[in-house]
Design a protein around this motif. Structure first.
Motif, PDB file in Angstrom:
ATOM      1  N   ASP A 185      33.978  42.728  40.552  1.00  0.00           N
ATOM      2  CA  ASP A 185      33.932  44.023  41.229  1.00  0.00           C
ATOM      3  C   ASP A 185      35.314  44.521  41.624  1.00  0.00           C
ATOM      4  OD1 ASP A 185      30.966  44.405  41.417  1.00  0.00           O
ATOM      5  OD2 ASP A 185      31.150  42.473  42.429  1.00  0.00           O
ATOM      6  N   LEU A 186      36.284  43.605  41.710  1.00  0.00           N
ATOM      7  CA  LEU A 186      37.643  43.965  42.111  1.00  0.00           C
ATOM      8  C   LEU A 186      38.594  42.880  41.633  1.00  0.00           C
ATOM      9  CD1 LEU A 186      39.552  45.834  43.851  1.00  0.00           C
ATOM     10  CD2 LEU A 186      39.043  44.316  45.765  1.00  0.00           C
ATOM     11  N   LEU A 187      39.780  43.303  41.199  1.00  0.00           N
ATOM     12  CA  LEU A 187      40.837  42.394  40.780  1.00  0.00           C
ATOM     13  C   LEU A 187      42.022  42.567  41.713  1.00  0.00           C
ATOM     14  CD1 LEU A 187      42.239  40.483  38.729  1.00  0.00           C
ATOM     15  CD2 LEU A 187      42.716  42.512  37.329  1.00  0.00           C
ATOM     16  N   LEU A 188      42.495  41.460  42.286  1.00  0.00           N
ATOM     17  CA  LEU A 188      43.711  41.437  43.103  1.00  0.00           C
ATOM     18  C   LEU A 188      44.740  40.677  42.290  1.00  0.00           C
ATOM     19  CD1 LEU A 188      41.230  40.615  45.590  1.00  0.00           C
ATOM     20  CD2 LEU A 188      42.999  42.091  46.497  1.00  0.00           C
ATOM     21  N   LEU A 189      45.854  41.323  41.936  1.00  0.00           N
ATOM     22  CA  LEU A 189      46.726  40.834  40.875  1.00  0.00           C
ATOM     23  C   LEU A 189      48.193  40.841  41.261  1.00  0.00           C
ATOM     24  CD1 LEU A 189      46.997  40.169  37.767  1.00  0.00           C
ATOM     25  CD2 LEU A 189      47.123  42.646  37.421  1.00  0.00           C
ATOM     26  N   ASP A 190      48.850  39.711  41.057  1.00  0.00           N
ATOM     27  CA  ASP A 190      50.301  39.611  41.210  1.00  0.00           C
ATOM     28  C   ASP A 190      50.963  40.090  39.911  1.00  0.00           C
ATOM     29  OD1 ASP A 190      52.838  38.927  42.172  1.00  0.00           O
ATOM     30  OD2 ASP A 190      52.627  36.811  41.663  1.00  0.00           O
ATOM     31  N   LEU A 191      52.180  40.590  39.993  1.00  0.00           N
ATOM     32  CA  LEU A 191      52.904  40.998  38.784  1.00  0.00           C
ATOM     33  C   LEU A 191      53.702  39.848  38.183  1.00  0.00           C
ATOM     34  CD1 LEU A 191      54.335  44.553  39.622  1.00  0.00           C
ATOM     35  CD2 LEU A 191      52.271  43.954  38.326  1.00  0.00           C
ATOM     36  N   ASN A 192      54.278  38.998  39.036  1.00  0.00           N
ATOM     37  CA  ASN A 192      55.181  37.936  38.582  1.00  0.00           C
ATOM     38  C   ASN A 192      54.421  36.651  38.331  1.00  0.00           C
ATOM     39  OD1 ASN A 192      57.374  39.668  39.079  1.00  0.00           O
ATOM     40  ND2 ASN A 192      57.361  39.101  41.228  1.00  0.00           N
ATOM     41  N   MET A 193      54.207  36.336  37.055  1.00  0.00           N
ATOM     42  CA  MET A 193      53.535  35.084  36.696  1.00  0.00           C
ATOM     43  C   MET A 193      54.239  34.473  35.494  1.00  0.00           C
ATOM     44  SD  MET A 193      49.571  35.919  37.511  1.00  0.00           S
ATOM     45  CE  MET A 193      49.584  37.566  36.836  1.00  0.00           C
ATOM     46  N   PRO A 194      54.145  33.151  35.356  1.00  0.00           N
ATOM     47  CA  PRO A 194      54.947  32.466  34.346  1.00  0.00           C
ATOM     48  C   PRO A 194      54.529  32.682  32.895  1.00  0.00           C
ATOM     49  CG  PRO A 194      53.547  30.915  35.513  1.00  0.00           C
ATOM     50  CD  PRO A 194      53.401  32.235  36.210  1.00  0.00           C
ATOM     51  N   ASP A 195      53.286  32.997  32.622  1.00  0.00           N
ATOM     52  CA  ASP A 195      52.876  33.132  31.225  1.00  0.00           C
ATOM     53  C   ASP A 195      52.686  34.601  30.852  1.00  0.00           C
ATOM     54  OD1 ASP A 195      50.580  33.518  32.721  1.00  0.00           O
ATOM     55  OD2 ASP A 195      49.397  31.989  31.728  1.00  0.00           O
ATOM     56  N   ILE A 196      51.572  35.155  31.197  1.00  0.00           N
ATOM     57  CA  ILE A 196      51.300  36.574  30.944  1.00  0.00           C
ATOM     58  C   ILE A 196      51.443  37.299  32.272  1.00  0.00           C
ATOM     59  CG2 ILE A 196      49.533  38.227  30.231  1.00  0.00           C
ATOM     60  CD1 ILE A 196      48.377  36.029  28.427  1.00  0.00           C
ATOM     61  N   GLY A 197      52.336  38.269  32.332  1.00  0.00           N
ATOM     62  CA  GLY A 197      52.605  38.978  33.572  1.00  0.00           C
ATOM     63  C   GLY A 197      51.503  39.953  33.947  1.00  0.00           C
ATOM     64  N   GLY A 198      51.587  40.435  35.172  1.00  0.00           N
ATOM     65  CA  GLY A 198      50.587  41.352  35.689  1.00  0.00           C
ATOM     66  C   GLY A 198      50.475  42.656  34.909  1.00  0.00           C
ATOM     67  N   ILE A 199      51.589  43.173  34.413  1.00  0.00           N
ATOM     68  CA  ILE A 199      51.538  44.428  33.631  1.00  0.00           C
ATOM     69  C   ILE A 199      50.699  44.206  32.373  1.00  0.00           C
ATOM     70  CG2 ILE A 199      52.886  46.086  32.288  1.00  0.00           C
ATOM     71  CD1 ILE A 199      53.176  46.481  35.326  1.00  0.00           C
ATOM     72  N   GLU A 200      50.877  43.075  31.719  1.00  0.00           N
ATOM     73  CA  GLU A 200      50.091  42.773  30.519  1.00  0.00           C
ATOM     74  C   GLU A 200      48.609  42.597  30.847  1.00  0.00           C
ATOM     75  OE1 GLU A 200      54.270  42.128  29.767  1.00  0.00           O
ATOM     76  OE2 GLU A 200      53.012  41.233  31.297  1.00  0.00           O
ATOM     77  N   VAL A 201      48.309  42.008  32.000  1.00  0.00           N
ATOM     78  CA  VAL A 201      46.913  41.880  32.421  1.00  0.00           C
ATOM     79  C   VAL A 201      46.320  43.270  32.664  1.00  0.00           C
ATOM     80  CG1 VAL A 201      45.338  40.992  34.186  1.00  0.00           C
ATOM     81  CG2 VAL A 201      47.236  39.554  33.382  1.00  0.00           C
ATOM     82  N   LEU A 202      47.081  44.134  33.322  1.00  0.00           N
ATOM     83  CA  LEU A 202      46.623  45.517  33.537  1.00  0.00           C
ATOM     84  C   LEU A 202      46.323  46.202  32.208  1.00  0.00           C
ATOM     85  CD1 LEU A 202      49.141  46.636  36.304  1.00  0.00           C
ATOM     86  CD2 LEU A 202      46.649  46.626  36.542  1.00  0.00           C
ATOM     87  N   GLU A 203      47.224  46.053  31.249  1.00  0.00           N
ATOM     88  CA  GLU A 203      47.026  46.681  29.936  1.00  0.00           C
ATOM     89  C   GLU A 203      45.802  46.115  29.231  1.00  0.00           C
ATOM     90  OE1 GLU A 203      50.914  45.944  28.324  1.00  0.00           O
ATOM     91  OE2 GLU A 203      51.732  47.792  29.199  1.00  0.00           O
ATOM     92  N   PHE A 204      45.573  44.802  29.354  1.00  0.00           N
ATOM     93  CA  PHE A 204      44.380  44.188  28.779  1.00  0.00           C
ATOM     94  C   PHE A 204      43.117  44.795  29.387  1.00  0.00           C
ATOM     95  CE2 PHE A 204      40.942  41.147  29.348  1.00  0.00           C
ATOM     96  CZ  PHE A 204      40.659  40.801  28.035  1.00  0.00           C
ATOM     97  N   VAL A 205      43.075  44.852  30.723  1.00  0.00           N
ATOM     98  CA  VAL A 205      41.889  45.364  31.415  1.00  0.00           C
ATOM     99  C   VAL A 205      41.620  46.809  31.026  1.00  0.00           C
ATOM    100  CG1 VAL A 205      40.983  46.000  33.696  1.00  0.00           C
ATOM    101  CG2 VAL A 205      42.055  43.762  33.357  1.00  0.00           C
ATOM    102  N   ARG A 206      42.624  47.650  31.066  1.00  0.00           N
ATOM    103  CA  ARG A 206      42.424  49.068  30.789  1.00  0.00           C
ATOM    104  C   ARG A 206      42.139  49.335  29.313  1.00  0.00           C
ATOM    105  NH1 ARG A 206      40.734  49.288  35.389  1.00  0.00           N
ATOM    106  NH2 ARG A 206      42.132  49.820  37.099  1.00  0.00           N
ATOM    107  N   GLY A 207      42.431  48.369  28.450  1.00  0.00           N
ATOM    108  CA  GLY A 207      42.175  48.523  27.026  1.00  0.00           C
ATOM    109  C   GLY A 207      40.789  48.092  26.591  1.00  0.00           C
ATOM    110  N   HIS A 208      39.982  47.591  27.512  1.00  0.00           N
ATOM    111  CA  HIS A 208      38.634  47.129  27.179  1.00  0.00           C
ATOM    112  C   HIS A 208      37.594  48.002  27.865  1.00  0.00           C
ATOM    113  CE1 HIS A 208      40.817  43.713  25.657  1.00  0.00           C
ATOM    114  NE2 HIS A 208      39.724  43.371  25.016  1.00  0.00           N
ATOM    115  N   GLU A 209      36.663  48.483  27.091  1.00  0.00           N
ATOM    116  CA  GLU A 209      35.642  49.410  27.585  1.00  0.00           C
ATOM    117  C   GLU A 209      34.890  48.858  28.794  1.00  0.00           C
ATOM    118  OE1 GLU A 209      33.653  52.904  27.947  1.00  0.00           O
ATOM    119  OE2 GLU A 209      35.312  52.513  26.578  1.00  0.00           O
ATOM    120  N   ARG A 210      34.491  47.603  28.746  1.00  0.00           N
ATOM    121  CA  ARG A 210      33.716  47.009  29.838  1.00  0.00           C
ATOM    122  C   ARG A 210      34.523  46.900  31.138  1.00  0.00           C
ATOM    123  NH1 ARG A 210      33.194  41.996  31.952  1.00  0.00           N
ATOM    124  NH2 ARG A 210      34.411  40.948  30.349  1.00  0.00           N
ATOM    125  N   LEU A 211      35.836  46.800  31.023  1.00  0.00           N
ATOM    126  CA  LEU A 211      36.690  46.568  32.186  1.00  0.00           C
ATOM    127  C   LEU A 211      37.457  47.798  32.655  1.00  0.00           C
ATOM    128  CD1 LEU A 211      38.236  43.204  30.952  1.00  0.00           C
ATOM    129  CD2 LEU A 211      36.367  43.489  32.594  1.00  0.00           C
TER     130      LEU A 211
END
Length: 128
Positions: free
Chosen positions: A47-73
């Motif tokens: 129902d809600l995602l709380l997300l840091d930007l600075n992470m060692p593998d896939i950063g928060g910006i990439e996670v945002l792009e993944f989420v917004r690129g999927h119809e269900r999310l």
């Protein structure tokens, strides 16, 4: 309501949950990396995602792009909580799809107010 808390710092994940634990009806799932967040988001709804930007593998910006690129999310509310307080980071996160942007250290009351607003909860924890 199920919240996904994503931060590579266990202490920060626990702090976020501690700020919100008193709100009735909220359950929490943790992810320690962007990759783990994407895996969890792929497997079940939140129902809600709380997300840091600075992470060692896939950063928060990439996670945002993944989420917004999927119809269900694509309509999932996302609060970015980061140490990056500069305007460029804020603009990049919002452009990538963040719903709200908060900097660390954050106010527990401010975080709770944002969560309540995004989930349309009244003070009792029931949907408004």
């Amino acid at each position: 309501m199920e919240l996904l808390v994503v931060d590579d710092s266990k202490v920060m994940r626990e702090m976020i949950v501690a700020c919100l634990r008193g709100q009735a009806g909220l359950q929490f799932t943790h992810a320690a990396s962007g990759l783990e967040a994407i895996e969890r988001l792929s497997l079940r709804p939140f129902d809600l995602l709380l997300l840091d930007l600075n992470m060692p593998d896939i950063g928060g910006i990439e996670v945002l792009e993944f989420v917004r690129g999927h119809e269900r999310l694509k309509d999932l509310p996302i609060i970015v909580i980061t140490t990056r307080g500069d305007e460029d980071s804020r603009a990049r996160a919002l452009a990538a799809g963040a719903t709200r942007f908060m900097t660390k250290p954050f106010s527990p009351e401010g975080l709770l107010a944002e969560v309540r607003a995004l989930l349309a909860l009244d003070r009792s924890g029931d949907p408004a």
